[in-house]
Design a protein around this motif. Structure first.
Motif, PDB file in Angstrom:
ATOM      1  N   THR A 808       5.657 -36.239 -25.754  1.00 53.49           N
ATOM      2  CA  THR A 808       5.401 -36.541 -24.345  1.00 53.49           C
ATOM      3  C   THR A 808       4.049 -36.054 -23.862  1.00 53.49           C
ATOM      4  N   MET A 809       3.537 -34.967 -24.435  1.00 52.75           N
ATOM      5  CA  MET A 809       2.341 -34.341 -23.882  1.00 52.75           C
ATOM      6  C   MET A 809       1.093 -34.519 -24.743  1.00 52.75           C
ATOM      7  N   GLU A 810       1.212 -35.096 -25.920  1.00 50.70           N
ATOM      8  CA  GLU A 810       0.047 -35.273 -26.794  1.00 50.70           C
ATOM      9  C   GLU A 810      -0.032 -36.711 -27.290  1.00 50.70           C
ATOM     10  N   PRO A 811      -0.351 -37.649 -26.388  1.00 52.27           N
ATOM     11  CA  PRO A 811      -0.377 -39.056 -26.771  1.00 52.27           C
ATOM     12  C   PRO A 811      -1.727 -39.522 -27.318  1.00 52.27           C
ATOM     13  N   GLU A 812      -2.683 -38.616 -27.543  1.00 52.26           N
ATOM     14  CA  GLU A 812      -4.014 -39.018 -27.968  1.00 52.26           C
ATOM     15  C   GLU A 812      -3.963 -39.749 -29.311  1.00 52.26           C
TER      16      GLU A 812
END
Length: 946
Positions: A808-812
């Motif tokens: 959820t927080m690291e979509p790079e």
């Protein structure tokens, strides 16, 4: 610089070629006879004129199932299998496999239709791709016999082995030849096609009598026409040595090394000890031969491994009448720059003629052999064994019928067979053996006492037979007393530990000699015998035995042998110049001791040494080291995992990423090997370290400082083109701009994306490298797979929570590999819960309905929005698995379903219902919880179910 072919043009060209192949192939095998003949000719012409690098990807597209009729597909598969027989077929096959294999990180261009071209600076090679390419090249296709196949690909592989196309491809060729062909019994044994086409050409360039080509008489030279015909040129001799050295050093297989080098032991000695060699000769002939000889003698298990060299110290070629051709080495010019092989006269020189013409070579040759023995011997017993064998043979020539009287026969039956009648009295052999005895006694006085029992037994038997009347003519007595002096004056000798019967025999012999009288030489011998007799009687009183010696005396024979094996293994591994085959043999010896649970192993030191080896980037040796770690983990799981974790976590920030990943691979295999024993303190230690490594909070200050320095250097480089810049700086900037200008827009965009991904792996601001974090999640997923109960509820739930936060927080874009690992961990967790339930094991924790809904919601979002195709596919797979698990959780476990369905018609197992009156107090939950499972109620309870 040639402009690169744009991907769009390459894709269009390949599409046209594929269409032409499909059309012509269908017509060539079609029902119309008139069209069939013309199409077959056109297809043949197309296949012949199409370059191999273009034909390989096109044929791989054509043979995909369903694209062409099965009969046409079989024809194209046969054509594809025969491509390595082309002049550039082996190189093309290797390059194609390396470029399209899934393990290659740069295979996106090939998958997109980019042309596959030969690489100039080595290949992007992974071990998985190398194994696949080896299987393809080492397996003859159905259309070719093994003889024709290996005869066709051998020149190409041997050419790659020469290293002209780069060291990487030389190692690839060594792997294919060593592991794939010569490493298989069906093709690599002497007499098989693989041996004939790969081993024999290299061996025959060093010894023309090896191989079938020599046995069938094809190399026989008519000596009447030319008495010194050149059999092997100087270039072929150097080439054969170079290829043997590359193959053996790049292929650390002790068994193959022994098979290859045993037939050419004496030729290697002759070349390595070539007298008056120039610098060029030393580099091209002597040094490679000496390296090969050291490797063979180090890994050879025979105690008398160097004896053939001692007996034929002046070897220069084969003059055995039973072998053809008879040959010898010869310098091509007076400067001794090059060495070739020429035919030798059929009549060998007499011993006297050899001594007369080559007397000056005996000293340098014997010194070279003594130096070689000193280099390869890791144990005093090795030197002592060679010396005793050599001494026994020398005495047997002097007194062939002598028996020691104490059970030691100087000529064993097999030695008598080896020593021919004319050889027993050969003055040349006597001189060579006597010279070596003298050199060894001068060079290794302390090592010759390594086997005192054998020397004392030998000396005692001979001294008891000495005749006082012929003492002046007996040249063996001074040598016997010199040996006795070496033994009894050594620091480790104790009279109390020696055989009393043998000592009495020695004292009687010394007493008899001490009473002799005669010329000055006899008087001197008698005086020496008297001194030795006195010293022997009072030897133990001169020194008190140390406690260490007492412990050694009390040690068991097995411990002594294990210590020798351990010392030998350590020496093989730790010597700075040890080639890969020797280090691999050292690891073999360590593996034997570990499997035997030997008490001589120093586990902490062994773990440190294995870690230092794993730091080195040597793939073949690293695989053996990882195997050692898994074996050590059986008996010492805490120490082994702690050692691996220290290097993997790298708190001091001293290691490179690739080195840490190798330790991660070792830790992964250790966890898999431990299986259900991966529990307790070991599992908690590993799990906690992996969670911290995979998390987002890790900070590495040294890495941050290094990244800051690199950023400043990039800024300086970007501002280099300024007023007043040097001409060199401007030229360099122009070169960079020119390279960018040659790229198409699509290539430039793809390179930019790849650059962002690779740059993002390094993780700015001193955080943990993305590759290491993904590796930690993968290892943690393996630990959950093998034993989720060993990790426990806290670590398991923490791993799942961490994975959900990563999604959820690291979509790079550069975090794609991390998200893949996170989804695989969730899948491993669900699978572990399912397996535990099916096996009837209670974990005490699980997934609540709310947790399942949260996981599904996040996975559905990732499957619909993520930019990474693999992440999407993994998410869809885990969604399907989790939904299936939800359905199966409504049914009873497999261990209970049979009994329940038999008694209650299959209804008793539905979750939420309890139809068993005997267990009416037990409440079944619809799904497990992460909290501890509720214990059965003591009283019946009624629940209302909607």
């Amino acid at each position: 610089m040639d402009a690169a072919v744009p991907i769009s043009e390459a894709r269009e060209a390949r599409k046209t070629l594929v269409e032409s192949l499909v059309d012509l192939g269908s017509a060539a095998l079609g029902p119309n006879a008139a069209e069939r003949n013309a199409a077959q000719q056109q297809l043949s012409d197309l296949l012949q004129r199409t370059p191999t690098m273009a034909l390989l990807p096109a044929l791989n597209v054509v043979i995909q199932p369903g694209r062409v009729p099965e009969m046409v597909r079989a024809e194209f598969m046969g054509q594809l299998a025969m491509l390595p027989l082309r002049g550039d077929g082996v190189r093309g096959t290797l390059e194609f496999v390396f470029s399209v294999h899934p393990s290659n990180p740069n295979n996106s261009a090939a998958a997109a239709g980019a042309p596959v071209t030969p690489q100039k600076q080595g290949a992007q090679i992974t071990l998985e791709a190398l194994k696949m390419a080896t299987r393809l090249l080492a397996s003859p296709p159905a259309r070719a016999t093994a003889e024709d196949w290996f005869r066709g690909i051998a020149p190409q592989l041997l050419s790659l082995l020469d290293g002209h196309d780069g060291l990487e491809l030389a190692k690839v060729a060594a792997y294919v030849i060593g592991f794939g062909i010569l490493g298989r019994k069906s093709y690599g044994a002497p007499g098989t096609p693989g041996w004939a086409n790969f081993a024999e050409p290299m061996l025959c360039s060093v010894d023309p009598t090896t191989g079938r080509s020599a046995a069938d008489g094809s190399r026989i030279v008519d000596l009447r026409k030319n008495a010194a015909a050149v059999l092997v040129s100087e270039d072929r001799v150097a080439e054969g040595l170079r290829r043997l050295q590359t193959l053996i050093i790049s292929h650390p297989n002790p068994g193959l090394t022994r098979r290859l080098l045993h037939p050419v032991l004496l030729p290697l000695w002759a070349l390595s000890s070539w007298t008056n060699a120039s610098k060029k000769c030393e580099e091209n002939y002597c040094l490679p031969a000496r390296n090969l000889l050291k490797i063979y003698l180090k890994i050879s298990t025979a105690p008398d491994k160097a004896m053939p060299i001692v007996r034929d110290l002046l070897f220069e070629g084969s003059r055995d009448s039973g072998k053809q051709p008879q040959w010898q080495y010869q310098a091509t010019d007076e400067s001794q720059n090059n060495i070739c092989i020429v035919s030798a006269p059929s009549t060998p020189l007499r011993a006297g003629e050899v001594l007369q013409t080559r007397w000056n070579e005996i000293g340098p040759k014997s010194n070279a052999l003594v130096d070689l023995l000193a280099e390869i011997s890791t144990d005093d017993e090795d030197i002592s064994s060679v010396f005793l064998d050599l001494f026994s043979r020398w005495l047997s020539a002097k007194k062939p019928k002598r028996n020691t009287g104490s059970g030691v026969v100087l000529i064993k039956e097999e030695d008598a067979e080896d020593r021919k009648p004319d050889l027993a009295s050969n003055p040349l052999v006597d001189v060579l053996e006597g010279t070596m005895l003298q050199k060894m006694m001068e060079r290794f006085p302390e090592k010759l006492a390594g086997r005192p029992d054998h020397i004392l037994e030998l000396v005692g038997g001979l001294l008891s037979q000495v005749d006082e009347t012929t003492l002046a003519e007996d040249e063996t007595v001074p040598l016997l007393m010199s040996l006795l002096n070496l033994v009894i004056t050594s620091p480790g000798f104790r009279r109390a530990k020696a055989d009393a019967t043998i000592l009495r025999s020695i004292e009687d012999g010394l007493a008899k000699i001490s009473r002799a009288s005669g010329p000055d030489s006899v008087d001197e011998t008698a005086k020496t015998a008297k001194n030795l007799l006195m010293f022997l009687k009072f030897r133990d009183e001169l020194e008190e035995p140390s406690s260490t010696e007492g412990n050694v005396a009390a040690a068991s024979q097995q411990q002594i042998e294990d210590r020798k094996t351990y010392a030998l293994a350590i020496s093989y591994i730790t010597q700075a110049d040890s080639p890969p085959p020797v280090r691999s043999e050292g690891l073999n010896l360590l593996q034997i001791l570990i499997l035997a649970s030997s008490s001589v192993l120093d586990i902490p030191a062994l773990l440190v040494m294995m870690s230092s080896m794993l730091d080195e980037n040597e793939d073949y040796v690293n695989l053996r080291v990882i195997k050692i770690f898994t074996l050590l983990a059986d008996k010492h799981p805490k120490s082994t995992t702690r050692e691996l974790l220290d290097h993997y976590v790298d708190a001091a920030e001293m290691k490179r990423v690739d080195s840490r990943l190798r330790f991660g691979e070792a830790l992964l295999q250790v966890v898999q090997h431990l299986g259900t024993t991966f529990a307790g303190e070991t599992a908690q230690q590993v799990g906690q370290a992996l969670l911290e490594t995979a998390g987002r909070r890790g900070h590495r200050p040294k890495t941050e400082a290094k990244q800051a320095r690199e950023e400043r250097m990039r800024d300086l480089k970007a501002n280099r083109k300024r007023p007043g810049a040097s001409i060199d700086e401007e030229d360099e900037s122009e070169d960079v701009d020119m390279e960018d200008a040659l790229l198409t827009d699509e290539e430039r965009k793809r390179n930019e994306i790849l650059g962002r991904i690779v740059e993002g792996w390094g993780s700015k601001q001193g955080s943990e490298d993305v590759r290491i974090r993904a590796s930690a999640l993968s290892i943690l997923a393996t630990g959950i797979d093998v034993n989720i109960a060993g990790l426990g509820a806290t670590l398991a739930s923490g791993a799942v929570d961490l994975s959900l936060h990563i999604l959820t927080m690291e979509p790079e874009l550069e975090k794609g590999i991390l998200r893949r690992a996170a989804i695989i961990l969730i899948l491993s967790f669900v699978r572990a819960l399912h397996d535990a339930r099916e096996a009837g094991r209670r974990l005490g924790f699980g997934l609540t309905s709310q947790s399942q809904d949260d996981i599904l919601r996040i996975l559905r979002y990732v499957a619909g929005t993520d930019e990474d195709g693999l992440v999407k596919q993994h998410a869809l797979d885990v969604i399907e698995s989790l939904e299936n698990w939800q359905m199966t959780s409504l049914l009873p476990p497999a261990s209970e379903s049979v009994a329940s369905s038999t008694s209650y018609g299959g209804l008793a197992g539905l979750a939420g219902l309890s139809l068993n009156p005997a267990n009416v107090g037990t409440t079944t939950s619809a799904s497990p919880s992460l909290a501890t499972a509720r214990s059965p109620a003591t009283r019946p309870r009624i629940e209302e179910i909607e």
